[in-house]
Design a protein around this motif. Structure first.
Motif: not given
Length: 164
Positions: A1-9, A142-157
């Motif tokens: 599920m996480k990988q599918a969301f990150l691919k979508f993100e 809406l695009f930001c929400v997807i990016g923020i959730i993506g960063n919460m699941l797979d943090p990048q700094h």
């Protein structure tokens, strides 16, 4: 599920960034057109100024999601650098939830403005509704929400990793 969301993100962020780049191309092309018509031909095209402004608004709201995804938008550098890994994850979630709250407000009020502005026309472009200027906020949000959730699941700094 996480990988599918990150691919979508990744797909959504790529679409958003391509749109932002397209808007930059439009703004710079219209800017050059405006310079030529105003100073060379001495026949200014007022409509191009409005379209430049509109494309810059869209460019910003379509470019912000990439910054959120890379962790470059909201960061607490010193606290983050001094914290152990577990606290860093907590900070990621706190900052992510705060950003989601802010973006939710932008989406809500952006949509409200867009709906109110749909009966107005843009000055200089009477055939185009103000809806198209204001709707950049909720769509970018809406695009930001997807990016923020993506960063919460797979943090990048990236900004923290490259800083010395």
């Amino acid at each position: 599920m996480k990988q599918a969301f990150l691919k979508f993100e990744r797909w959504c962020t790529s679409i958003s960034m391509a749109g932002a780049c397209g808007m930059l191309v439009i703004a710079s092309t219209l800017g050059m057109f405006q310079i030529i018509t105003r100073f060379v031909l001495e026949q200014p095209a007022e409509w191009s100024e409005i379209l430049i402004r509109l494309s810059l608004i869209w460019m910003v709201f379509l470019g912000i999601p990439a910054a959120f995804r890379q962790g470059a938008m909201v960061s607490v550098d010193v606290l983050y650098r001094w914290s152990p890994p577990r606290v860093k994850r907590i900070l990621d979630w706190v900052v992510g939830l705060a950003a989601l709250t802010l973006i939710a407000i932008i989406i809500w009020w952006g949509w409200d403005y867009a709906m109110r502005g749909r009966v107005q026309s843009m000055a200089g472009l009477e055939s185009i509704s103000m809806f198209w200027g204001y709707v950049a906020m909720p769509i970018g949000g809406l695009f930001c929400v997807i990016g923020i959730i993506g960063n919460m699941l797979d943090p990048q700094h990236h900004e923290l990793e490259t800083a010395t």
